[in-house]
Design a protein around this motif. Structure first.
Motif, short mmCIF file in Angstrom:
data_model
loop_
_atom_site.label_atom_id
_atom_site.label_comp_id
_atom_site.label_asym_id
_atom_site.label_seq_id
_atom_site.Cartn_x
_atom_site.Cartn_y
_atom_site.Cartn_z
N SER A 1 -4.32 4.06 -7.64
CA SER A 1 -5.61 4.62 -8.02
C SER A 1 -6.33 3.76 -9.04
O SER A 1 -7.52 3.96 -9.30
CB SER A 1 -5.44 6.04 -8.57
OG SER A 1 -4.74 6.01 -9.81
N HIS A 2 -5.60 2.81 -9.62
CA HIS A 2 -6.20 1.91 -10.61
C HIS A 2 -6.75 0.68 -9.91
O HIS A 2 -6.08 0.05 -9.08
CB HIS A 2 -5.16 1.51 -11.66
CG HIS A 2 -4.60 2.68 -12.41
ND1 HIS A 2 -5.31 3.34 -13.40
CD2 HIS A 2 -3.41 3.32 -12.31
CE1 HIS A 2 -4.57 4.33 -13.88
NE2 HIS A 2 -3.41 4.34 -13.23
N GLN A 3 -7.98 0.31 -10.25
CA GLN A 3 -8.64 -0.79 -9.57
C GLN A 3 -7.93 -2.12 -9.78
O GLN A 3 -8.00 -3.02 -8.92
CB GLN A 3 -10.09 -0.89 -10.02
CG GLN A 3 -10.93 0.30 -9.56
CD GLN A 3 -12.35 0.24 -10.09
OE1 GLN A 3 -12.70 -0.62 -10.90
NE2 GLN A 3 -13.19 1.16 -9.62
N SER B 1 0.83 -1.21 0.00
CA SER B 1 0.00 0.00 0.00
C SER B 1 0.86 1.26 0.00
O SER B 1 0.56 2.24 -0.70
CB SER B 1 -0.94 0.00 1.21
OG SER B 1 -1.83 -1.09 1.14
N ARG C 1 -0.78 9.86 -11.98
CA ARG C 1 -1.61 9.26 -10.93
C ARG C 1 -0.89 8.07 -10.32
O ARG C 1 -0.13 7.36 -10.99
CB ARG C 1 -2.95 8.81 -11.50
CG ARG C 1 -3.78 9.95 -12.10
CD ARG C 1 -5.02 9.41 -12.80
NE ARG C 1 -5.90 8.72 -11.85
CZ ARG C 1 -6.95 8.00 -12.22
NH1 ARG C 1 -7.24 7.84 -13.52
NH2 ARG C 1 -7.72 7.43 -11.32
N SER C 2 -1.13 7.85 -9.04
CA SER C 2 -0.51 6.70 -8.38
C SER C 2 -1.06 5.41 -8.98
O SER C 2 -2.23 5.34 -9.39
CB SER C 2 -0.78 6.72 -6.88
OG SER C 2 -2.15 6.48 -6.61
N LYS D 1 4.14 6.48 -9.33
CA LYS D 1 3.39 7.13 -10.42
C LYS D 1 4.10 6.88 -11.74
O LYS D 1 5.26 7.25 -11.91
CB LYS D 1 3.28 8.64 -10.16
CG LYS D 1 2.50 8.99 -8.89
CD LYS D 1 2.47 10.49 -8.64
CE LYS D 1 1.68 10.80 -7.38
NZ LYS D 1 1.63 12.25 -7.07
N SER E 1 -5.52 -1.78 -6.86
CA SER E 1 -6.08 -1.59 -5.52
C SER E 1 -7.05 -2.69 -5.11
O SER E 1 -7.10 -3.07 -3.93
CB SER E 1 -6.77 -0.23 -5.42
OG SER E 1 -7.87 -0.15 -6.31
N THR F 1 2.28 1.49 -3.65
CA THR F 1 1.33 1.79 -4.74
C THR F 1 0.67 3.15 -4.57
O THR F 1 0.17 3.71 -5.54
CB THR F 1 0.24 0.71 -4.81
OG1 THR F 1 -0.41 0.59 -3.53
CG2 THR F 1 0.85 -0.64 -5.20
N SER F 2 0.66 3.69 -3.37
CA SER F 2 0.07 5.02 -3.19
C SER F 2 1.01 6.14 -3.59
O SER F 2 0.58 7.29 -3.77
CB SER F 2 -0.34 5.21 -1.72
OG SER F 2 0.79 5.20 -0.88
#
Length: 387
Positions: A278-280, A262, A274-275, A269, A283, A265-266
């Motif tokens: 933020s992509h499903q 976490s 975007r991090s 970029k 996440s 991935t946060s």
């Protein structure tokens, strides 16, 4: 139904977490790769009272239960230090000796187990019998007032770090002629006891051994308990604490992996500023793993609470379910973390692939997922025994 820890348990959790972070996963990995042991962490945990939380105060412990020991196992694992000998020595050996040992055995061994100056490992598994005590070939026979032990044990953790090993053997019941289990506290330097280190594809500072017992002579007081009748209850006394603390260690490892992924991935970029979190596609797998870990933690808490309340049969069911759930969740969490980090996930620096072997082993030992499913099918679903 209360899901909150007591203030004392909260303080224990926070203090153990702080100790684990002082050492961290890099310490764990360095010890494992160099062939060393986590002695510094172990002795500091003992000095601070964390190793003996489940041992009665009259023997130098904290007077708590398996709930408290599970917190210690989980929080150290959550900082990247999953110590297997927490399960073997304080959970299994200390519980067996406290519940079924003689007063002399309690006085001799429990204070050292509580402060970390002594370790006792556990030997049940055999090459031809696994952990099926009905088929154990290690036998103990009388020779005057002494006992002679002969047999083999395999996958015995930490023998090189311990002063004693708790050996499960079978003895002949003079009244019936049948073999029955008995436990013996055996010095690891006893004549006739030899160990051979097993090469394992698991990154761990705790080694596995094959043991050979060739007429190991023991005094009468090496037998756990006042008589052979203590053998079977003593053996089963260690199983629930083992399942619960192994599960806690797995849940902590899962939390560690998810936290590492976490954090990465946060902040990582690569697409449009975007991090990647933020992509499903990144996440959602992490969120799914987090749900599985939390579900396992709930079952661990239930099992520990039942055990500490003396409800052994219910704790046996919940403990096995907790071990199953945590084993699956930990393996999922570490694998998902590696995938989320991509190439970085396979490096030592990022500290997640270093746990792949351990969490895979958690689906096998100390009892396989298939044997747990057999247990649940029989004892929960009422199915005929399949083995």
């Amino acid at each position: 139904m209360n899901f909150d820890l007591t203030p004392e348990q909260d303080q224990l959790r926070d203090a153990v977490r702080a100790l684990g972070r002082k050492y961290g996963h890099s310490y764990f990995v360095e010890k494992a790769k160099s062939g060393g042991h986590t002695d510094e962490l172990w002795h500091e945990a003992g000095r601070l009272g964390y190793l003996g939380v489940n041992i009665p105060t009259e023997y130098g412990g904290g007077g708590g239960g398996i709930t408290e020991l599970a917190l210690v196992c989980e929080e150290l694992a959550a900082t990247g230090c999953p110590l297997l000998l927490l399960v073997v020595s304080p959970a299994i050996a200390a519980t067996i000796i406290n519940k079924h040992g003689t007063e002399e055995q309690r006085k001799k061994h429990l204070p050292g187990l509580a402060d970390g100056s002594q370790k006792i490992v556990f030997a049940i598994t055999e090459p031809d019998a696994g952990s099926n005590f009905h088929r154990l070939a290690t036998v103990a026979r009388r020779d005057g007032d002494d006992w002679l032990l002969s047999g083999r044990k395999i996958y015995i953790s930490g023998v090189d770090e311990a002063g004693h090993v708790l050996v499960v053997a079978r003895t002949e019941d003079a009244s019936t002629g049948k073999l029955k289990p008995a436990l013996f506290i055996v010095p690891t330097d006893a004549p006739g006891l030899e160990k051979s280190k097993l090469d394992m594809e698991i990154l761990s500072p705790e080694n596995q051994f094959l043991l050979f017992l060739d007429d190991v002579r023991l005094p009468a007081d090496a037998l756990v308990g006042e008589s052979l009748d203590a053998g079977l209850p003593a053996l089963f006394a260690g199983l629930n604490p083992e399942r619960i603390t192994v599960a806690a260690m797995g849940a902590g490892t899962g939390r560690y992996a998810i936290e590492k992924a976490s954090d990465y991935t946060s902040t990582r970029k690569v697409w449009g500023g975007r991090s990647i979190g933020s992509h499903q596609g990144v996440s959602h797998p992490l969120a799914h793993a987090a749900v599985q870990v939390e579900l396992a933690r709930l079952m661990i808490h239930k099992a520990a609470t039942l055990y500490d309340a003396g409800r052994d049969l219910e704790a046996g069911i919940s403990g096995n379910m907790a071990k199953y759930a945590a084993g699956e969740a930990a393996a999922l969490a570490v694998d998902t973390a590696v995938q989320a980090l991509g190439g970085a996930g396979m490096t030592t620096e990022y500290g997640v692939a270093t746990l792949l072997g351990a969490v895979r082993a958690g689906r096998i030992a100390p009892v396989s997922r298939e044997m747990i499913l057999n247990f649940v099918a029989q004892h929960v679903l009422g199915q005929d025994k399949s083995y």
